[in-house]
Write an enzyme that holds these catalytic residues in place. Structure first.
Site, PDB file in Angstrom:
ATOM      1  N   SER A 176     -20.371  -5.992  59.527  1.00 15.26           N
ATOM      2  CA  SER A 176     -21.585  -6.345  59.194  1.00 15.26           C
ATOM      3  C   SER A 176     -22.484  -5.280  60.113  1.00 15.26           C
ATOM      4  O   SER A 176     -22.241  -4.644  61.106  1.00 15.26           O
ATOM      5  CB  SER A 176     -21.923  -7.673  59.640  1.00 15.26           C
ATOM      6  N   TYR A 191     -22.998 -15.552  64.944  1.00 10.75           N
ATOM      7  CA  TYR A 191     -22.576 -14.839  63.853  1.00 10.75           C
ATOM      8  C   TYR A 191     -22.197 -13.303  64.352  1.00 10.75           C
ATOM      9  O   TYR A 191     -21.453 -12.813  64.096  1.00 10.75           O
ATOM     10  CB  TYR A 191     -23.486 -15.080  62.716  1.00 10.75           C
TER      11      TYR A 191
HETATM   12  O1  NJP Z   1     -20.222 -14.530  50.992  1.00 11.75           O
HETATM   13  P1  NJP Z   1     -19.549 -15.744  50.068  1.00 11.75           P
HETATM   14  P2  NJP Z   1     -19.807 -12.853  51.052  1.00 11.75           P
HETATM   15  N1  NJP Z   1     -10.408 -19.988  53.969  1.00 11.75           N
HETATM   16  O2  NJP Z   1     -20.054 -16.804  50.703  1.00 11.75           O
HETATM   17  C1  NJP Z   1     -14.319 -17.575  51.657  1.00 11.75           C
HETATM   18  C2  NJP Z   1     -19.359 -10.428  55.022  1.00 11.75           C
HETATM   19  N2  NJP Z   1     -20.883 -10.053  55.329  1.00 11.75           N
HETATM   20  O3  NJP Z   1     -19.190 -12.513  49.901  1.00 11.75           O
HETATM   21  O4  NJP Z   1     -12.705 -20.708  50.445  1.00 11.75           O
HETATM   22  C3  NJP Z   1     -10.618 -19.343  53.270  1.00 11.75           C
HETATM   23  O5  NJP Z   1     -20.140 -15.229  48.742  1.00 11.75           O
HETATM   24  C4  NJP Z   1     -15.018 -18.275  50.702  1.00 11.75           C
HETATM   25  O6  NJP Z   1     -14.208 -18.882  49.802  1.00 11.75           O
HETATM   26  P3  NJP Z   1     -13.715 -20.363  49.514  1.00 11.75           P
HETATM   27  C5  NJP Z   1     -19.290 -11.856  55.672  1.00 11.75           C
HETATM   28  O7  NJP Z   1     -19.426 -12.256  56.918  1.00 11.75           O
HETATM   29  C6  NJP Z   1     -21.722 -10.716  54.169  1.00 11.75           C
HETATM   30  O8  NJP Z   1     -21.324 -12.268  51.368  1.00 11.75           O
HETATM   31  O9  NJP Z   1     -13.362 -20.531  48.245  1.00 11.75           O
HETATM   32  N3  NJP Z   1     -11.745 -18.703  52.626  1.00 11.75           N
HETATM   33  C7  NJP Z   1     -15.608 -17.032  49.949  1.00 11.75           C
HETATM   34  O10 NJP Z   1     -14.649 -16.424  49.019  1.00 11.75           O
HETATM   35  C8  NJP Z   1     -18.028 -12.267  55.129  1.00 11.75           C
HETATM   36  O11 NJP Z   1     -17.131 -11.740  55.985  1.00 11.75           O
HETATM   37  C9  NJP Z   1     -23.270 -10.190  54.237  1.00 11.75           C
HETATM   38  O12 NJP Z   1     -15.137 -21.049  49.963  1.00 11.75           O
HETATM   39  C10 NJP Z   1     -12.886 -18.895  53.080  1.00 11.75           C
HETATM   40  C11 NJP Z   1     -16.013 -16.084  50.823  1.00 11.75           C
HETATM   41  O13 NJP Z   1     -15.281 -16.406  52.374  1.00 11.75           O
HETATM   42  C12 NJP Z   1     -17.892 -11.084  53.837  1.00 11.75           C
HETATM   43  O14 NJP Z   1     -18.958 -10.443  53.895  1.00 11.75           O
HETATM   44  C13 NJP Z   1     -23.623  -9.244  55.012  1.00 11.75           C
HETATM   45  C14 NJP Z   1     -12.987 -19.730  54.307  1.00 11.75           C
HETATM   46  C15 NJP Z   1     -17.361 -15.911  51.339  1.00 11.75           C
HETATM   47  O15 NJP Z   1     -17.959 -15.614  50.166  1.00 11.75           O
HETATM   48  C16 NJP Z   1     -17.904 -12.079  52.567  1.00 11.75           C
HETATM   49  O16 NJP Z   1     -19.153 -12.797  52.368  1.00 11.75           O
HETATM   50  C17 NJP Z   1     -22.715  -8.849  56.104  1.00 11.75           C
HETATM   51  C18 NJP Z   1     -11.798 -20.240  54.791  1.00 11.75           C
HETATM   52  N4  NJP Z   1     -11.901 -21.244  55.744  1.00 11.75           N
HETATM   53  C19 NJP Z   1     -21.281  -9.333  56.068  1.00 11.75           C
HETATM   54  N5  NJP Z   1     -14.113 -19.823  54.514  1.00 11.75           N
HETATM   55  C20 NJP Z   1     -24.072 -10.785  52.972  1.00 11.75           C
HETATM   56  N6  NJP Z   1     -23.491 -11.258  52.116  1.00 11.75           N
HETATM   57  O17 NJP Z   1     -25.338 -10.268  53.222  1.00 11.75           O
HETATM   58  C21 NJP Z   1     -14.974 -19.167  53.624  1.00 11.75           C
HETATM   59  O18 NJP Z   1     -23.212  -7.935  57.155  1.00 11.75           O
HETATM   60  N7  NJP Z   1     -13.975 -18.605  52.890  1.00 11.75           N
END
Ligand code: NJP
Length: 241
Positions: free
Chosen positions: A140, A153
């Site tokens: 990030s 975070y």
């Molecule tokens: O977010 P979102 P992003 N076990 O909420 C999964 C980084 N990032 O795509 O389990 C397994 O759409 C969850 O799946 P589910 C951010 O830090 C973002 O933006 O089905 N999976 C979903 O697929 C992250 O590392 C921004 O709920 C788990 C996914 O995580 C990455 O990008 C900016 C889980 C989250 O999808 C993807 O985030 C930045 C678990 N315990 C960095 N918990 C931004 N969006 O602005 C969650 O700098 N997931």
């Protein structure tokens, strides 16, 4: 296109992970996409034409479940024959002032963003050593800076960048490492925050952030660049910053 890669990715059910899984499959690679929500994983897979569907294997996985994580990575290797790329993408941010935050939320961020990434790395590294593969971490802009209302975070994303650098130093000629560091991306990410004032403050910025497909293009570029050079880390920012 470069040689097809066999790719393990977490957080494939939405946002950056879903866009990345889809682009990688459309680009000829085979993807083992994990997340907790089976219905969401299925709807991601349904966005592919039927001919490409077999190249996206979906698997329910909570990245915190160590035993199931070991099994999922083993299933991926058995199904594909090797793992060439690991993308520990699952992560979340629950934004709050340090003084007002719930300890449970801090623990959740550390558990998923750091321990979850470690679980993926630990399971995948033996396979990546065998294939001389690549880790693509999703860091990030918070990997190098600390922003208000999101200190824990930011701390977790500093750790992610450090882990990528650790892989580069320790595994040198064996496993390459890329850390993609995005600013705001228009995904469901911000909806984890519960403080209504912070939601009102942050939502518009994320809404006008980059599209997840743009992040996915840079993951693809890092993967397909192997043999020409290594993208160690790359920062991607929305137009308005
Ligand atoms: O977010 P979102 P992003 N076990 O909420 C999964 C980084 N990032 O795509 O389990 C397994 O759409 C969850 O799946 P589910 C951010 O830090 C973002 O933006 O089905 N999976 C979903 O697929 C992250 O590392 C921004 O709920 C788990 C996914 O995580 C990455 O990008 C900016 C889980 C989250 O999808 C993807 O985030 C930045 C678990 N315990 C960095 N918990 C931004 N969006 O602005 C969650 O700098 N997931």
């Amino acid at each position: 296109m470069s040689n097809p890669s066999n790719i393990f990715i977490t957080g494939a059910s939405s946002g950056i992970g879903a866009a990345t899984a889809l682009l990688l499959v459309r680009s000829g690679h085979r993807v083992f996409g994990c997340a907790r929500r089976e219905d969401q994983l299925q709807s991601v897979a349904n966005r592919l034409p039927s001919g490409l569907r077999p190249n996206l294997v979906t698997r329910v996985l909570d990245v915190m479940d160590v035993e199931d994580h070991i099994q999922a990575v083993s299933d991926c290797a058995a199904q594909f024959g090797s793992i060439d790329v690991a993308i520990p993408n699952a992560g979340l941010g629950i934004f709050e002032n340090m003084a007002d935050a719930a300890l449970e939320d801090w623990h959740t961020m550390v558990d998923v963003n750091v321990k979850g990434v470690l679980n993926t790395l630990h399971c995948c590294l033996p396979h990546l050593k065998a294939s001389k593969g690549l880790v693509v971490n999703i860091g990030s802009v918070a990997s190098r800076n600390v922003f208000p209302q999101s200190g824990v975070y930011c701390a977790t994303k500093h750790a992610v960048l450090a882990l990528g650098e650790a892989i580069r130093q320790d595994l040198k000629s064996e496993v390459a490492s890329t850390t993609v560091c995005p600013g705001a991306v228009d995904t469901a990410f911000i909806e984890q925050t519960r403080n209504p004032e912070l939601l009102d403050q942050f939502r518009p910025n994320f809404k006008k952030g980059m599209q997840p497909e743009f992040i996915a293009e840079h993951v693809l570029h890092a993967i397909e660049g192997r043999g020409k050079g290594i993208v160690s880390d790359i920062t991607l920012r929305p137009d308005f910053i």
